[in-house]
Every structure is written in structure tokens, then in C-alpha cells.
Design an enzyme around this catalytic site. Structure first.
Site, PDB file in Angstrom:
ATOM      1  N   GLY A 240       0.845  -1.198   0.000  1.00  0.00           N
ATOM      2  CA  GLY A 240       0.000   0.000   0.000  1.00  0.00           C
ATOM      3  C   GLY A 240       0.876   1.242   0.000  1.00  0.00           C
ATOM      4  O   GLY A 240       1.941   1.252   0.624  1.00  0.00           O
ATOM      5  N   THR A 241       0.443   2.298  -0.674  1.00  0.00           N
ATOM      6  CA  THR A 241       1.270   3.514  -0.727  1.00  0.00           C
ATOM      7  C   THR A 241       0.482   4.781  -0.399  1.00  0.00           C
ATOM      8  O   THR A 241       0.897   5.876  -0.756  1.00  0.00           O
ATOM      9  CB  THR A 241       1.930   3.683  -2.119  1.00  0.00           C
ATOM     10  OG1 THR A 241       0.920   4.001  -3.088  1.00  0.00           O
ATOM     11  CG2 THR A 241       2.686   2.437  -2.535  1.00  0.00           C
TER      12      THR A 241
ATOM     13  N   ASP B  16       0.302  -0.780  -4.827  1.00  0.00           N
ATOM     14  CA  ASP B  16      -1.035  -0.198  -4.919  1.00  0.00           C
ATOM     15  C   ASP B  16      -0.951   1.309  -4.736  1.00  0.00           C
ATOM     16  O   ASP B  16      -0.578   1.797  -3.667  1.00  0.00           O
ATOM     17  CB  ASP B  16      -1.956  -0.785  -3.843  1.00  0.00           C
ATOM     18  CG  ASP B  16      -3.363  -0.219  -3.957  1.00  0.00           C
ATOM     19  OD1 ASP B  16      -4.089  -0.640  -4.874  1.00  0.00           O
ATOM     20  OD2 ASP B  16      -3.728   0.677  -3.158  1.00  0.00           O
TER      21      ASP B  16
ATOM     22  N   TYR C  67      -3.660   9.637  -4.290  1.00  0.00           N
ATOM     23  CA  TYR C  67      -2.634   9.475  -3.240  1.00  0.00           C
ATOM     24  C   TYR C  67      -1.421  10.377  -3.451  1.00  0.00           C
ATOM     25  O   TYR C  67      -0.620  10.547  -2.522  1.00  0.00           O
ATOM     26  CB  TYR C  67      -2.122   8.029  -3.162  1.00  0.00           C
ATOM     27  CG  TYR C  67      -3.137   6.969  -2.832  1.00  0.00           C
ATOM     28  CD1 TYR C  67      -4.425   7.288  -2.416  1.00  0.00           C
ATOM     29  CD2 TYR C  67      -2.800   5.618  -2.932  1.00  0.00           C
ATOM     30  CE1 TYR C  67      -5.351   6.289  -2.139  1.00  0.00           C
ATOM     31  CE2 TYR C  67      -3.720   4.627  -2.644  1.00  0.00           C
ATOM     32  CZ  TYR C  67      -4.996   4.965  -2.254  1.00  0.00           C
ATOM     33  OH  TYR C  67      -5.901   3.976  -1.986  1.00  0.00           O
TER      34      TYR C  67
ATOM     35  N   ARG D  38      -5.070   4.760  13.647  1.00  0.00           N
ATOM     36  CA  ARG D  38      -5.597   5.368  12.421  1.00  0.00           C
ATOM     37  C   ARG D  38      -5.994   6.810  12.703  1.00  0.00           C
ATOM     38  O   ARG D  38      -6.590   7.075  13.733  1.00  0.00           O
ATOM     39  CB  ARG D  38      -6.804   4.578  11.914  1.00  0.00           C
ATOM     40  CG  ARG D  38      -6.378   3.187  11.487  1.00  0.00           C
ATOM     41  CD  ARG D  38      -7.424   2.380  10.790  1.00  0.00           C
ATOM     42  NE  ARG D  38      -6.825   1.081  10.508  1.00  0.00           N
ATOM     43  CZ  ARG D  38      -6.109   0.812   9.418  1.00  0.00           C
ATOM     44  NH1 ARG D  38      -5.962   1.721   8.486  1.00  0.00           N
ATOM     45  NH2 ARG D  38      -5.553  -0.376   9.270  1.00  0.00           N
TER      46      ARG D  38
HETATM   47  P1  NDP Z   1      -2.916  -0.689   6.900  1.00  0.00           P
HETATM   48  O1  NDP Z   1      -3.835  -1.680   7.515  1.00  0.00           O
HETATM   49  O2  NDP Z   1      -1.989  -1.129   5.830  1.00  0.00           O
HETATM   50  O3  NDP Z   1      -2.106  -0.017   8.093  1.00  0.00           O
HETATM   51  C1  NDP Z   1      -1.045   0.867   7.881  1.00  0.00           C
HETATM   52  C2  NDP Z   1      -0.452   1.249   9.239  1.00  0.00           C
HETATM   53  O4  NDP Z   1       0.092   0.097   9.878  1.00  0.00           O
HETATM   54  C3  NDP Z   1       0.671   2.247   9.145  1.00  0.00           C
HETATM   55  O5  NDP Z   1       0.523   3.146  10.227  1.00  0.00           O
HETATM   56  C4  NDP Z   1       1.935   1.395   9.320  1.00  0.00           C
HETATM   57  O6  NDP Z   1       2.945   2.169   9.905  1.00  0.00           O
HETATM   58  C5  NDP Z   1       1.442   0.306  10.234  1.00  0.00           C
HETATM   59  N1  NDP Z   1       2.108  -1.000  10.044  1.00  0.00           N
HETATM   60  C6  NDP Z   1       2.418  -1.594   8.875  1.00  0.00           C
HETATM   61  N2  NDP Z   1       2.940  -2.820   9.065  1.00  0.00           N
HETATM   62  C7  NDP Z   1       2.961  -3.025  10.394  1.00  0.00           C
HETATM   63  C8  NDP Z   1       3.391  -4.100  11.209  1.00  0.00           C
HETATM   64  N3  NDP Z   1       3.888  -5.224  10.685  1.00  0.00           N
HETATM   65  N4  NDP Z   1       3.284  -3.960  12.559  1.00  0.00           N
HETATM   66  C9  NDP Z   1       2.776  -2.831  13.090  1.00  0.00           C
HETATM   67  N5  NDP Z   1       2.354  -1.765  12.377  1.00  0.00           N
HETATM   68  C10 NDP Z   1       2.437  -1.869  11.035  1.00  0.00           C
HETATM   69  O7  NDP Z   1      -3.831   0.511   6.426  1.00  0.00           O
HETATM   70  P2  NDP Z   1      -4.064   1.438   5.171  1.00  0.00           P
HETATM   71  O8  NDP Z   1      -5.353   2.062   5.461  1.00  0.00           O
HETATM   72  O9  NDP Z   1      -2.853   2.255   4.898  1.00  0.00           O
HETATM   73  O10 NDP Z   1      -4.320   0.452   3.943  1.00  0.00           O
HETATM   74  C11 NDP Z   1      -3.294  -0.082   3.158  1.00  0.00           C
HETATM   75  C12 NDP Z   1      -3.383   0.384   1.706  1.00  0.00           C
HETATM   76  O11 NDP Z   1      -4.669   0.104   1.173  1.00  0.00           O
HETATM   77  C13 NDP Z   1      -3.241   1.892   1.488  1.00  0.00           C
HETATM   78  O12 NDP Z   1      -1.907   2.323   1.593  1.00  0.00           O
HETATM   79  C14 NDP Z   1      -3.821   2.022   0.109  1.00  0.00           C
HETATM   80  O13 NDP Z   1      -2.869   1.609  -0.856  1.00  0.00           O
HETATM   81  C15 NDP Z   1      -4.991   1.047   0.172  1.00  0.00           C
HETATM   82  N6  NDP Z   1      -6.287   1.698   0.517  1.00  0.00           N
HETATM   83  C16 NDP Z   1      -7.275   1.738  -0.454  1.00  0.00           C
HETATM   84  C17 NDP Z   1      -8.498   2.341  -0.203  1.00  0.00           C
HETATM   85  C18 NDP Z   1      -9.530   2.377  -1.273  1.00  0.00           C
HETATM   86  O14 NDP Z   1     -10.491   3.161  -1.160  1.00  0.00           O
HETATM   87  N7  NDP Z   1      -9.441   1.582  -2.310  1.00  0.00           N
HETATM   88  C19 NDP Z   1      -8.799   2.963   1.099  1.00  0.00           C
HETATM   89  C20 NDP Z   1      -7.730   2.823   2.078  1.00  0.00           C
HETATM   90  C21 NDP Z   1      -6.536   2.215   1.773  1.00  0.00           C
HETATM   91  P3  NDP Z   1       4.464   2.192   9.294  1.00  0.00           P
HETATM   92  O15 NDP Z   1       4.386   2.713   7.899  1.00  0.00           O
HETATM   93  O16 NDP Z   1       5.202   3.097  10.209  1.00  0.00           O
HETATM   94  O17 NDP Z   1       4.942   0.761   9.355  1.00  0.00           O
END
Ligand code: NDP
Length: 325
Positions: free
Chosen positions: A23-24, A57, A62, A219
Site C-alpha cells: 500500500g502507498t 497499490d 494518493y 488510524r
Molecule cells: P494498513 O492496515 O496497511 O495499516 C497501515 C499502518 O500500519 C501504518 O501506520 C503502518 O505504519 C502500520 N504498520 C504496517 N505494518 C505493520 C506491522 N507489521 N506492525 C505494526 N504496524 C504496522 O492501512 P491502510 O489504510 O494504509 O491500507 C493499506 C493500503 O490500502 C493503502 O496504503 C492504500 O494503498 C490502500 N487503501 C485503499 C483504499 C480504497 O479506497 N481503495 C482505502 C484505504 C486504503 P508504518 O508505515 O510506520 O509501518
């Protein structure tokens, strides 16, 4: 550390999607329009390629398409990968749903990535809006037909949907010329999406799960109700398999044939999140995690809920539209 070999799903059009994507979306705290500082995301993506990620993604909204594309181009130039080894997913934003706007958005995306084509172009939402974010009544079938043209022009290899409900997907299946090969929806232990996943599976549509960690992570800078990293169900499974609770949750998606797209910009967690293809949960363990379901959405744009194509259930007090300040 070793490069992880990620399995792939065959899609309806014969193409293949890697079973995990990075995810980005970086914009949670800033409300959307964010780019990374000092090429941080570009560096994350090149490192991700080194550890085995082959699926990224992004989306027009974004603001990360250029850095993701730059990283992919760098790794191709270095000879680490070929273009056909990576799978790039991006999304059409709601302001470009009219037939003539789709090609403009598509070309802008290709310009930003610096690539000749993307692998998967998703309609981000069924909801069309005007440039000033007033509601547009553009039928998402008009948008879909324009996206079909993007396949014919070679700008994207495949097309799919995001945030569509079952009835809306059914309509695209009935009235479209090309079937959507993928559906990207919110999937985590608090919204397990049993019905929609079963429906997509029956139609041969590959499901991508966004926000896979659900309540496990903060979040919008806040903690939410629901299981955390120290949840006993997750920690006991983590202990059993020698994995982390985060890996257990990602594997839960994989074992339900959902492609998780976890976001991280941290090198250690980048490796952690992809290292989930050497074990498998038992049926009753999947079921145990399913029990967290509370149908909770973190992506709930209730400010669009009066739009004719709003895909979700309406709520009593919609939040103000952040796009119309
Ligand atoms: P995620 O469930 O991927 O959570 C991301 C968070 O988790 C960040 O704060 C990250 O921090 C932290 N994290 C990542 N890996 C770990 C780990 N192993 N242990 C503990 N913490 C962790 O949520 P998102 O909402 O970002 O969803 C992922 C992707 O989905 C988005 O980036 C986007 O590409 C997509 N998306 C699509 C949507 C749509 O409408 N189609 C809507 C929302 C999201 P850190 O970076 O510091 O590790």
C-alpha cells in the site's frame, strides 16, 4: 535476508496478480494530498522490490504515482526486474468519471509513473463528482466503458473496481463488455466481508483487501476499539507459528484468498509483512479471527451518502466533506 517468492492468482483475463501488494497511501494525517519527503517512498519501493514485493497499490488521489513509478523504473534500469515482473495497480479518481475525462486521467497517471502501461486500473469509487466536488450524476457504466477503452488502447492491462457494493458489481457484470478482474475493498478482522468475498469468488473476481490491520494499528492518530497487537487470540496463533500478530492477520487474508495490501514505510515491517508465505492457518483458526467481525469501516465517506451511487449503508450524522472546505 532472502527474497520472498510470492504466489500469484490467475485473473479472469488470463493475467496474474501477486498475492500481496504494498500500500502507498501516506495521507492519513494530512487529509489526502501528501507526497513523501526526500524521496522516502521511492526508497521504500526500491527496497520492497529487493525483498520480493512485485505488486504496488497506488491511486491518482494518493499523490504517490510518480515516486512508485520512479522506483520501478530504477529497478528495471538496474536489471533487478523487468517491467513484466511487476504489477502496478492504480485508480481513477472520482472527478474523472465522464467518458472524455477518463483518458485524460489515464494519460496523466502514465505521465507521472513514467511507464507505458499500468497492470490494473481500478475505478476508485462508483461515485462521480465535478471538479468542485458537487455531485455528478455520471453513470459508472459510462466510466466503465471508458476504462474498457483504456485496455484496448494498451494503457492498462486489466480493469477492476474498488468500493462497489454487490448490486453495483452485478450491474458492471451484466452491462459491461469486459468483466472486472479485481475488486478492492476494506477487509480486516473487524470487517470480514464474508458475503462480498463469496460473491466475487463465485464470479472469478480477485479480491484485494485494504487497511488489512484494522484496529491493530493507530488510524488518523487514534486508537480504535477492536483487537490490538496483544490480543490473546492473535498472540497465541503468533506463538504457535513463530510469527507476529500482524503476520497472523495478513495470513488470515491470504488464507481467505484475499490479496492484502499493507502499507509500511519501515524497512523491518516491510520484511515482516511479506514473510507470510511459509505457513498457513487451520480452518478453525480462520474462524476464530472471523469472530472479531463488527462490520466496522475506517473508510466511510459519509459526506457522499446522498450521492445516488453511494455504495454503503447511510448513517445518521454524516461528516462534512473534506474535499469542499
Ligand atoms: P494498513 O492496515 O496497511 O495499516 C497501515 C499502518 O500500519 C501504518 O501506520 C503502518 O505504519 C502500520 N504498520 C504496517 N505494518 C505493520 C506491522 N507489521 N506492525 C505494526 N504496524 C504496522 O492501512 P491502510 O489504510 O494504509 O491500507 C493499506 C493500503 O490500502 C493503502 O496504503 C492504500 O494503498 C490502500 N487503501 C485503499 C483504499 C480504497 O479506497 N481503495 C482505502 C484505504 C486504503 P508504518 O508505515 O510506520 O509501518
Amino acid at each position: 535476508s532472502a527474497v520472498v517468492d510470492v504466489p500469484k492468482y490467475k485473473m479472469l483475463d488470463g493475467r496474474e496478480m501477486p498475492a500481496i501488494g504494498l500500500g502507498t497511501y501516506l495521507g492519513f494525517d494530512k487529509g489526502g494530498a501528501v507526497t513523501s519527503k526526500d524521496k522516502q517512498l521511492r526508497n521504500v519501493v526500491t527496497e520492497a522490490i529487493d525483498v520480493g514485493y512485485r505488486h504496488f497499490d497506488t491511486a491518482a488521489i494518493y499523490n504517490t504515482e510518480s515516486e512508485v513509478g520512479e522506483a520501478i523504473r530504477m529497478k528495471i534500469e538496474e536489471g533487478v526486474i523487468k517491467r513484466e515482473d511487476v504489477f502496478l495497480t492504480t485508480k481513477l479518481w472520482n472527478t474523472h468519471h465522464k467518458r472524455e475525462e477518463v483518458i485524460i486521467a489515464m494519460k496523466e497517471t502514465l505521465n507521472k509513473t513514467g511507464l507505458d502501461y499500468v497492470d490494473l486500473f481500478l475505478m476508485h469509487w462508483p461515485i462521480g463528482v465535478n471538479a468542485d466536488y458537487t455531485h455528478s450524476d455520471t453513470d459508472f457504466m459510462e466510466t466503465w466503458h471508458a476504462m474498457e477503452d483504456m485496455v484496448k488502447l494498451g494503457f492498462t492491462k486489466s480493469i477492476g473496481l474498488s468500493n462497489f457494493n454487490k448490486m453495483q458489481i452485478q450491474r458492471v457484470l451484466n452491462e459491461g463488455t469486459i468483466k472486472p478482474v479485481a475488486l478492492q475493498i476494506e477487509v480486516h478482522p473487524q470487517i470480514i466481508q464474508e458475503e462480498l468475498i463469496a460473491f466475487a469468488k463465485a464470479e472469478g473476481i480477485v479480491v484485494m483487501g485494504y487497511s488489512p490491520f484494522g484496529s491493530l494499528v493507530m488510524r488518523f492518530g487514534m486508537e480504535f476499539p477492536g483487537p490490538k497487537m496483544d490480543d490473546p487470540v492473535l498472540t497465541s496463533l503468533a506463538q504457535k507459528y513463530g510469527k507476529t500478530p500482524a503476520q497472523i492477520v495478513l495470513r488470515w487474508l491470504v488464507d481467505r484468498n484475499v490479496v492484502p495490501i499493507p502499507k509500511t514505510v519501515n524497512p523491518k515491517r516491510l520484511r515482516e509483512n511479506i514473510n507470510i508465505f511459509d505457513f498457513k492457518l487451520e480452518e478453525d483458526e480462520i474462524e476464530k479471527i472471523n469472530q472479531f467481525d463488527s462490520n466496522t469501516r475506517y473508510t466511510l465517506p459519509s459526506f457522499w451518502q446522498t450521492h445516488p451511487y453511494y455504495p454503503f449503508e447511510q448513517i445518521p450524522n454524516p461528516i462534512p466533506d473534506p474535499f469542499r472546505s
